[in-house]
Design an enzyme around this catalytic site. Structure first.
Site, PDB file in Angstrom:
ATOM      1  N   LYS A 272     -49.471 -36.997  33.158  1.00 61.02           N
ATOM      2  CA  LYS A 272     -48.570 -35.870  33.344  1.00 61.02           C
ATOM      3  C   LYS A 272     -47.311 -36.082  32.529  1.00 61.02           C
ATOM      4  CE  LYS A 272     -49.783 -34.630  38.002  1.00 61.02           C
ATOM      5  NZ  LYS A 272     -49.332 -34.318  39.336  1.00 61.02           N
ATOM      6  N   ARG A 273     -47.028 -37.333  32.270  1.00 61.99           N
ATOM      7  CA  ARG A 273     -45.791 -37.621  31.547  1.00 61.99           C
ATOM      8  C   ARG A 273     -45.952 -37.416  30.041  1.00 61.99           C
ATOM      9  NH1 ARG A 273     -44.220 -39.120  36.238  1.00 61.99           N
ATOM     10  NH2 ARG A 273     -45.742 -40.491  37.090  1.00 61.99           N
TER      11      ARG A 273
END
Ligand code: GLU
Length: 508
Positions: A272-273
């Site tokens: 997600k990062r």
């Protein structure tokens, strides 16, 4: 027929009947803790397709009970991204609907009311354990090489002890009595599953009065009459816990289906990062919504892949028509970046084939060109009328994968005169003669094939080597060493612009 087979068939029949009768209501339930990324988009899309396929309702519910992880503006951005992707909720914070509000922090009374029922029927209890005690237990477990879990101590508190603690206003949370048994269910994607119970009793209402994800999620799915839940496989083990909560309430649970992990093509996990997997990043990079959706569905399965399926960028209607939950793969879905560009190119062609879209594409292009070449805005030399833009788009459709390729270095010549100086007097001389001759051309005949024939003849007649002439023309027109053919470039620039560029070279 064996009893076993008979039972399994009758269960399937019952399942089918139930499946038909109950209206389909599905939801996408993101937490507004960051931007919508590919994983979330896939969940939203598959729920949306499932709803549309079954004449059902697609609901957007915002799960914002973990107040510490909220990000300002994330909820609005999420809705904007869904809208961009064309995944439009039938019910949700914007659309409203019979189960409003669709934001969990506005439903706190409901959770409070419902948890009372579990306290009353003995399925939940107050827990007064301090954070310090829990932390110590956690550390000890880790030291002993065990997985930390709550020891359920407060399950066994006497009623009067509880009452005294409450009257003293001791901080407390509410925990669910997780039955000490495994849970079996039928996963729409993975088939029959058994989840073993290994946890301590989970918190359902936190000390701050907010529900935890597990509790609010189950309560809302029940009250919003959700019929099917399609969500990421990372939630599969939680399903055991959720089913136990349904059971404690005496509610009929929805059907669950879990979607496999999405991985990079090399098998590594998407993070997600990783900024580049947000919907916003794809949008900014010039990816069209349907190209992104086709990219995801190509990786994840769930479609009747008829012949030619893979080389078409499907419309929403196609995707809905071809969607079939039973075809979703259980193995991880691998994304192939080259496929994304291929779909984008196909989608650009689809858009160009439908004249209704031309205005939108032209407007997008004009904006992009002015942003990329701000100096050209007012010098009057930028040819940006709709007709010219459409000509360029049609010409470029087989060369580009994204609209923004049109302003890349390779194609910048379309908008910017390279204004290069040519020193060789011989070359300048031939370009001058060429200009004079071209002045007499009818602009409508400024076409690739005619120009090509003419340039060959011009080289012979003027005793210039054809390749040398082409090289200097290419430089004068584009400043590039390689690229589209010279005659093609002249056609796309048009007579006026071509002459202007040639003359500017001569002057220098
Ligand atoms: N709020 C959860 C999430 O962020 C929802 C999971 C579910 O669909 O139950 O993904």
């Amino acid at each position: 027929m064996s009893l076993r087979l008979f039972r399994s068939l009758s269960v399937q029949l019952m399942h089918k009947r139930f499946y038909k009768k109950q209206p389909v209501r599905v939801r996408f339930a993101p937490s507004p803790t960051g931007q919508l990324h590919l994983g979330g988009l896939r969940t939203a899309l598959y729920n949306y397709l499932f709803a549309r396929k079954n004449d059902g309702t697609f609901i957007l519910r915002i799960e914002d009970t973990d107040q510490s992880r909220l990000q300002v503006g994330a909820m609005e951005k999420l809705q904007e991204d869904l809208l961009w992707a064309g995944i439009i909720p039938d019910e949700g914070p914007i659309a409203g609907g019979p189960s409003a509000p669709y934001v969990q922090s506005k439903r706190l009374n409901l959770y409070q009311e419902q948890v009372e029922k579990l306290l009353e029927n003995g399925s939940a209890y107050y827990c007064f354990c301090s954070e310090r005690r829990l932390e110590m237990m956690r550390k000890e477990a880790i030291k002993a090489g065990e997985v930390p879990k709550y020891d359920n101590r407060c399950r066994h508190l006497e009623k009067d002890v509880i009452n005294t603690k409450i009257s003293r206003q001791e901080p407390r949370c509410i925990r669910f009595k997780l039955p000490d048994k495994s849970t079996t269910f039928h996963d729409m994607v993975y088939g029959d599953l058994t989840i073993n119970q290994t946890e301590g009793d989970p918190v359902i209402i936190k000390t701050d009065g907010f529900p935890t994800y597990h509790f609010a999620n189950v309560v809302d799915d029940h009250f919003m009459e959700i019929s099917h839940i399609l969500r990421g496989v990372e939630w599969q083990t939680s399903t055991g816990k959720h089913l136990q909560i349904y059971n404690a309430f005496g509610w009929t649970p929805p059907q669950f289906g879990h979607l496999p992990l999405i991985l990079n093509a090399d098998g590594t996990k998407l993070s997600k990062r990783q900024g580049d997997i947000t919907v916003d990043a794809f949008r900014k990079d010039g990816i069209f919504p349907l190209a992104l959706l086709n990219y995801i569905t190509y990786a994840g399965g769930g479609f009747q892949r008829e012949e030619g399926f893979q080389s078409v960028c499907h419309t929403y209607a196609d995707l809905i028509h071809q969607f079939d939950v039973e075809r979703i793969n259980t193995s991880s879905s691998k994304l192939h970046h080259d496929k994304l560009l291929e779909f984008n190119k196909l989608e650009l062609s689809n858009l160009l084939d439908d004249t209704d879209n031309l205005g939108f594409l032209v407007h997008k292009m004009q904006k992009m060109i002015l942003q990329t070449f701000p100096d050209r805005r007012n010098d009057g030399s930028l040819q940006m009328d709709e007709h010219h833009m459409i000509t360029i788009l049609q010409w470029a459709r087989n060369r580009i994968t994204k609209l923004n390729d049109l302003v890349s270095t390779d194609l910048a010549f379309l908008w910017v005169n390279p204004s290069l100086s040519i020193d060789d007097p011989g070359t300048i001389g031939s370009l001058q003669t060429l200009c004079t001759e071209l002045e007499n051309w009818d602009g409508n005949n400024f076409k690739k094939h005619q120009l090509n024939d003419y340039l060959r003849k011009f080289a012979t007649d003027n005793g210039v080597k054809f390749s040398t002439l082409m090289k200097s023309l290419r430089t004068a027109l584009s400043g590039l060493e390689h690229g589209p053919g010279v005659a093609e470039m002249m056609e796309i620039l048009g007579k006026e612009e071509t002459l202007q560029r040639l003359k500017q070279c001569n002057i220098q």
